[in-house]
Design an enzyme around this catalytic site. Structure first.
Site, PDB file in Angstrom:
ATOM      1  N   ASN A  42       0.877  -1.173   0.000  1.00  0.00           N
ATOM      2  CA  ASN A  42       0.000   0.000   0.000  1.00  0.00           C
ATOM      3  C   ASN A  42       0.912   1.220   0.000  1.00  0.00           C
ATOM      4  O   ASN A  42       1.506   1.555   1.019  1.00  0.00           O
ATOM      5  CB  ASN A  42      -0.897  -0.017   1.249  1.00  0.00           C
ATOM      6  CG  ASN A  42      -1.732   1.255   1.363  1.00  0.00           C
ATOM      7  OD1 ASN A  42      -1.757   2.075   0.448  1.00  0.00           O
ATOM      8  ND2 ASN A  42      -2.410   1.413   2.488  1.00  0.00           N
ATOM      9  N   LYS A  89       0.144   4.220  -0.226  1.00  0.00           N
ATOM     10  CA  LYS A  89      -0.470   5.416   0.383  1.00  0.00           C
ATOM     11  C   LYS A  89      -0.214   6.627  -0.521  1.00  0.00           C
ATOM     12  O   LYS A  89      -0.134   6.458  -1.737  1.00  0.00           O
ATOM     13  CB  LYS A  89       0.031   5.608   1.822  1.00  0.00           C
ATOM     14  CG  LYS A  89      -0.153   4.320   2.642  1.00  0.00           C
ATOM     15  CD  LYS A  89       0.020   4.510   4.118  1.00  0.00           C
ATOM     16  CE  LYS A  89      -0.173   3.170   4.830  1.00  0.00           C
ATOM     17  NZ  LYS A  89      -0.131   3.268   6.287  1.00  0.00           N
ATOM     18  N   HIS A 119      -9.540   1.272   4.874  1.00  0.00           N
ATOM     19  CA  HIS A 119      -8.265   1.469   5.570  1.00  0.00           C
ATOM     20  C   HIS A 119      -8.494   2.413   6.754  1.00  0.00           C
ATOM     21  O   HIS A 119      -9.296   3.345   6.655  1.00  0.00           O
ATOM     22  CB  HIS A 119      -7.210   2.048   4.614  1.00  0.00           C
ATOM     23  CG  HIS A 119      -5.831   1.993   5.195  1.00  0.00           C
ATOM     24  ND1 HIS A 119      -5.395   2.912   6.118  1.00  0.00           N
ATOM     25  CD2 HIS A 119      -4.827   1.103   5.024  1.00  0.00           C
ATOM     26  CE1 HIS A 119      -4.158   2.587   6.487  1.00  0.00           C
ATOM     27  NE2 HIS A 119      -3.789   1.500   5.842  1.00  0.00           N
ATOM     28  N   GLU A 139      -6.893   4.797   7.840  1.00  0.00           N
ATOM     29  CA  GLU A 139      -6.670   6.219   7.549  1.00  0.00           C
ATOM     30  C   GLU A 139      -7.905   6.834   6.904  1.00  0.00           C
ATOM     31  O   GLU A 139      -8.214   8.011   7.111  1.00  0.00           O
ATOM     32  CB  GLU A 139      -5.413   6.368   6.668  1.00  0.00           C
ATOM     33  CG  GLU A 139      -4.149   6.109   7.490  1.00  0.00           C
ATOM     34  CD  GLU A 139      -2.980   5.513   6.729  1.00  0.00           C
ATOM     35  OE1 GLU A 139      -2.973   5.537   5.483  1.00  0.00           O
ATOM     36  OE2 GLU A 139      -2.059   4.997   7.399  1.00  0.00           O
ATOM     37  N   GLU A 181      -5.369  -4.819  10.515  1.00  0.00           N
ATOM     38  CA  GLU A 181      -4.351  -3.783  10.705  1.00  0.00           C
ATOM     39  C   GLU A 181      -4.625  -3.044  12.015  1.00  0.00           C
ATOM     40  O   GLU A 181      -5.419  -2.089  12.031  1.00  0.00           O
ATOM     41  CB  GLU A 181      -4.400  -2.782   9.541  1.00  0.00           C
ATOM     42  CG  GLU A 181      -4.093  -3.389   8.193  1.00  0.00           C
ATOM     43  CD  GLU A 181      -3.490  -2.361   7.242  1.00  0.00           C
ATOM     44  OE1 GLU A 181      -2.439  -2.657   6.680  1.00  0.00           O
ATOM     45  OE2 GLU A 181      -4.045  -1.259   7.088  1.00  0.00           O
ATOM     46  N   GLY A 207       2.611   2.338  10.808  1.00  0.00           N
ATOM     47  CA  GLY A 207       3.581   3.415  10.663  1.00  0.00           C
ATOM     48  C   GLY A 207       4.293   3.776  11.964  1.00  0.00           C
ATOM     49  O   GLY A 207       4.968   4.798  12.045  1.00  0.00           O
ATOM     50  N   SER A 220       3.407  -2.127  10.322  1.00  0.00           N
ATOM     51  CA  SER A 220       4.855  -2.227  10.557  1.00  0.00           C
ATOM     52  C   SER A 220       5.425  -3.606  10.240  1.00  0.00           C
ATOM     53  O   SER A 220       6.389  -4.048  10.865  1.00  0.00           O
ATOM     54  CB  SER A 220       5.211  -1.813  11.998  1.00  0.00           C
ATOM     55  OG  SER A 220       4.831  -0.468  12.229  1.00  0.00           O
TER      56      SER A 220
END
Ligand code: 13P
Length: 252
Positions: free
Chosen positions: A9, A11, A98, A100, A169, A175, A213
């Site tokens: 991904n 991003k 996701h 985010e 996730e 991250g 991660s």
């Protein structure tokens, strides 16, 4: 044995030049990383670059993915990108839900479920992301949260549910360099598998990916867990050598 899926991904990263270098780097090392074994490999590029990355990945053994799609079919939805448009660029996977997007764009479980439905009806495999925040984990709500998120998608998609990919996730691992331990990840994957089993006789063929991660160092241990069928990789997917190491760890 079920093949694992390693999906990058990207991003909101990349440029014409950087994408070219990245895809070439992955493509050049792919056969060596697989070393006669197999894994599904995909890169989820920003929408603006789908055409470029479609050409770069053509006949490379790397599938193309998108990072989102519209819940609407077509029409007056400025800025949105439909499933049919993605299909025009041979997109095979689309990430939906996701964290985010759930966080920055207030995407609800129901909206995510509708997006998964749009993808499936266009012949695109949705990669449905679920995961708890740190506060939710600390409050002992991990299971409740991921089950609620997946339940909405199961409810909206009925018997097609065996066609999705799920990605667990944990938000606190994205991250941050703080990976879930293989045991923590496996425990949640087992919960998700059981939930899928209650919904479809084909739950065993659903790939449940871990994301958060995952990197060249921890991938092998995570990917050896019985219910972890691949990875959804952020930062490490932007470095060909690291991404290839993860692919090598996934090859079966
Ligand atoms: P990182 O691998 O950078 O933690 O990102 C994970 C992720 O969000 C993939 O979708």
């Amino acid at each position: 044995m079920k093949q694992q899926l390693i999906a990058g991904n990207w991003k909101m990263n990349g440029s014409l030049a950087a994408n070219e270098a990245l895809v070439h780097g992955i493509a050049q090392g792919l056969q060596a990383a697989l070393s006669g074994k197999q894994a599904h490999v995909a890169v989820c590029a920003p929408a603006a670059y789908l055409s470029q990355v479609q050409q770069l990945t053509h006949s490379s053994g790397i599938d193309l993915g998108a990072q989102d799609l519209s819940a609407h079919e077509q029409g007056a939805y400025t800025g949105e990108i439909s499933a049919a448009m993605l299909k025009d660029f041979a997109v095979r996977y689309a990430i939906v839900g996701h964290s985010e997007r759930r966080h920055y764009h207030a995407e609800s479980d129901e909206l995510v479920a509708t997006k998964a439905q749009r993808a499936l009806s266009a012949g695109i495999t949705p990669i449905v992301c679920v995961g708890e925040t740190l506060a939710e984990r600390e409050a002992g709500k991990t299971e409740e949260v991921v089950k609620r998120q997946l339940a909405a998608v199961i409810h909206a998609n009925g018997h097609c549910i065996s066609e999705i990919v799920v990605a667990y996730e944990p938000v606190w691992a994205i991250g941050t360099g703080k990976t879930a331990t293989p045991q923590q990840a496996q425990a949640v994957h087992a919960v998700l598998r059981a939930q899928l089993q209650a919904a479809t006789p084909h739950a065993d063929r659903v790939q449940i990916l871990y994301g958060g991660s995952m990197n060249a160092t921890n991938a092998a241990q995570l990917l050896s867990q019985p219910d972890i069928d691949g990875g959804l990789i952020g930062g490490a997917a932007l470095k060909p050598a690291d991404f290839l190491t993860i692919i090598a760890a996934a090859a079966r």
